[in-house]
Design a protein around this motif. Sequence first.
Motif, short mmCIF file in Angstrom:
data_model
loop_
_atom_site.label_atom_id
_atom_site.label_comp_id
_atom_site.label_asym_id
_atom_site.label_seq_id
_atom_site.Cartn_x
_atom_site.Cartn_y
_atom_site.Cartn_z
N GLN A 96 0.82 -1.21 0.00
CA GLN A 96 0.00 0.00 0.00
C GLN A 96 0.86 1.26 0.00
O GLN A 96 0.55 2.25 -0.67
CB GLN A 96 -0.92 -0.02 1.22
CG GLN A 96 -2.03 -1.04 1.14
CD GLN A 96 -2.82 -1.15 2.43
OE1 GLN A 96 -2.27 -1.12 3.52
NE2 GLN A 96 -4.14 -1.27 2.30
N VAL A 97 1.95 1.22 0.75
CA VAL A 97 2.87 2.36 0.77
C VAL A 97 3.47 2.57 -0.61
O VAL A 97 3.56 3.71 -1.11
CB VAL A 97 3.97 2.16 1.82
CG1 VAL A 97 5.01 3.28 1.73
CG2 VAL A 97 3.38 2.11 3.22
N ALA A 98 3.90 1.49 -1.24
CA ALA A 98 4.48 1.58 -2.57
C ALA A 98 3.50 2.16 -3.57
O ALA A 98 3.85 3.02 -4.40
CB ALA A 98 4.95 0.20 -3.03
N LEU A 99 2.23 1.72 -3.49
CA LEU A 99 1.21 2.22 -4.41
C LEU A 99 0.97 3.71 -4.19
O LEU A 99 0.88 4.50 -5.15
CB LEU A 99 -0.09 1.44 -4.19
CG LEU A 99 -1.26 1.78 -5.11
CD1 LEU A 99 -0.90 1.46 -6.54
CD2 LEU A 99 -2.51 1.01 -4.70
N ALA A 100 0.90 4.12 -2.92
CA ALA A 100 0.66 5.53 -2.62
C ALA A 100 1.83 6.40 -3.04
O ALA A 100 1.65 7.55 -3.46
CB ALA A 100 0.41 5.69 -1.12
N ARG B 297 8.63 7.98 2.54
CA ARG B 297 8.44 8.37 3.94
C ARG B 297 7.18 9.22 4.11
O ARG B 297 6.48 9.12 5.13
CB ARG B 297 9.67 9.11 4.45
CG ARG B 297 10.90 8.20 4.50
CD ARG B 297 12.04 8.81 5.29
NE ARG B 297 13.20 7.92 5.27
CZ ARG B 297 13.36 6.85 6.03
NH1 ARG B 297 12.39 6.51 6.88
NH2 ARG B 297 14.45 6.12 5.94
N ALA B 298 6.86 10.04 3.10
CA ALA B 298 5.64 10.84 3.17
C ALA B 298 4.41 9.94 3.11
O ALA B 298 3.44 10.12 3.86
CB ALA B 298 5.62 11.85 2.03
N ALA B 299 4.45 8.95 2.21
CA ALA B 299 3.33 8.01 2.10
C ALA B 299 3.20 7.19 3.38
O ALA B 299 2.09 6.94 3.86
CB ALA B 299 3.54 7.10 0.90
N ALA B 300 4.32 6.75 3.93
CA ALA B 300 4.29 5.96 5.16
C ALA B 300 3.70 6.76 6.31
O ALA B 300 2.90 6.24 7.11
CB ALA B 300 5.70 5.49 5.51
N LEU B 301 4.06 8.04 6.40
CA LEU B 301 3.54 8.89 7.46
C LEU B 301 2.04 9.08 7.32
O LEU B 301 1.28 9.01 8.30
CB LEU B 301 4.26 10.26 7.43
CG LEU B 301 3.82 11.27 8.50
CD1 LEU B 301 4.15 10.74 9.88
CD2 LEU B 301 4.51 12.61 8.26
N GLU B 302 1.60 9.32 6.08
CA GLU B 302 0.18 9.53 5.83
C GLU B 302 -0.65 8.27 6.14
O GLU B 302 -1.74 8.35 6.69
CB GLU B 302 -0.02 9.92 4.36
CG GLU B 302 -1.48 10.06 3.92
CD GLU B 302 -2.18 11.24 4.57
OE1 GLU B 302 -3.43 11.24 4.60
OE2 GLU B 302 -1.48 12.16 5.05
N LEU B 303 -0.09 7.11 5.81
CA LEU B 303 -0.82 5.86 6.01
C LEU B 303 -0.66 5.29 7.41
O LEU B 303 -1.37 4.36 7.79
CB LEU B 303 -0.36 4.81 5.00
CG LEU B 303 -0.66 5.09 3.51
CD1 LEU B 303 0.00 4.06 2.63
CD2 LEU B 303 -2.16 5.13 3.26
N GLY B 304 0.28 5.83 8.15
CA GLY B 304 0.53 5.29 9.48
C GLY B 304 1.33 4.01 9.45
O GLY B 304 1.20 3.15 10.33
N TYR B 305 2.19 3.88 8.44
CA TYR B 305 3.01 2.68 8.30
C TYR B 305 4.28 2.81 9.15
O TYR B 305 5.08 3.73 8.94
CB TYR B 305 3.40 2.50 6.83
CG TYR B 305 4.30 1.33 6.52
CD1 TYR B 305 3.82 0.03 6.63
CD2 TYR B 305 5.61 1.52 6.09
CE1 TYR B 305 4.63 -1.06 6.32
CE2 TYR B 305 6.42 0.45 5.79
CZ TYR B 305 5.94 -0.84 5.91
OH TYR B 305 6.75 -1.92 5.61
N PRO B 306 4.51 1.92 10.11
CA PRO B 306 5.63 2.08 11.03
C PRO B 306 6.95 1.52 10.53
O PRO B 306 7.97 1.65 11.19
CB PRO B 306 5.16 1.28 12.26
CG PRO B 306 4.33 0.19 11.67
CD PRO B 306 3.62 0.80 10.48
#
Length: 363
Positions: free
Chosen positions: A16-20, A47-56
């Motif tokens: 999901q992070v990669a897609l975003a 890192r921006a996508a991870a932050l937005e999605l809440g990916y740790p």
Amino acid sequence: MNRPAGNPKQRPTMRQVALAAGVSPMTVSYVYSQPERVSAEAAAKVRAAALELGYPGPHPAARSLRRGRAGSLGVVLGERLSYAFDDPQAARFLAGVSDVCAAEGVGLTLVPITGAPSDAQRVAQAAVDGFVVWTTSDDDPVLDAVTDTGLPAVVHAGPHGRGMPVIGIDDRAAAAAIGQVAFAGARRPLVLGFPLDRSRTRHLLTGDEPVGMKFPVTRHRWEGFRDAWTHAGHPAADLRLAVCPVNHITEGETFASELLEGTDPPDAIAAMSDELALGALRAAARAGLRVPDDLAVTGWDDSDTAAPAGLTTLAQSLRDQGAHCARAALGRPTRAAARHEWHVVARTTTRRPNTTGVTDGAA
């Protein structure tokens, strides 16, 4: 950027992070594990996508792989856990996996799949260095769960796709070869087969019926058996497929008995496993039929019980394939081809034990 809809407590995945972020899952993995391999621009997007999605960040198993601390190889079984011990072919395959694990000094973690939503979580939480996936269906969500871990993975016998290598034999070519032996002189042939999909429903089909087969092993073997029958000049409609819900000798005996006692009994049965074939031999004995005069029977795998029963069968080394899968998942060098060899073993349960032209098969 919007957070995807769904369970707010569900942990976002690397996919999901990669897609975003508009990058590949491998790029996301490198951002956390080998940042020097990623451009500053790509890293910022991830890192921006991870932050937005809440990916740790990658799950603990992936981190332990980079630190070399997991010390275990995961085998994902699309079956109940006891299948690993009850099914002779699964046991052979796992013996090959364990041979490599013992040689490499790593443990073996069995990850059973139940079909419940918890399957993906069980895969995600497995503390392993890589995965070997036992043959499963095209639409099995556990394949995405394995891919999302970012860990090395290999699939035995299929399905293809999702970037994971597939190791096994050419099931279609092998089925065509043993089908020639099974159907020699037959007028009412039958294939005793594996499930079509994860619903594992019993069916009786004919070769001219269009049907979706989600399990690649079932699909490819059925195609090969049908090739053997139609290439000999027979209509596809005259070949039947008895779909068994489980691969067990009792199921083979029960289904074969029903058909042998019916109005159009088969005179040849090509089974997709030795277990189903041995069940068919039991049914033939109970019906008072002579094998192979009244009924020819073939199996698949050349298990330890095949030779004593005189069963004509398709031999392959599942132990070698298991070892190959394990080496590939652990990143160890191997000279073995992705497609392994097979050969027909003609014994006394077929009418004309002739293996000319069908003794060996390899990619």
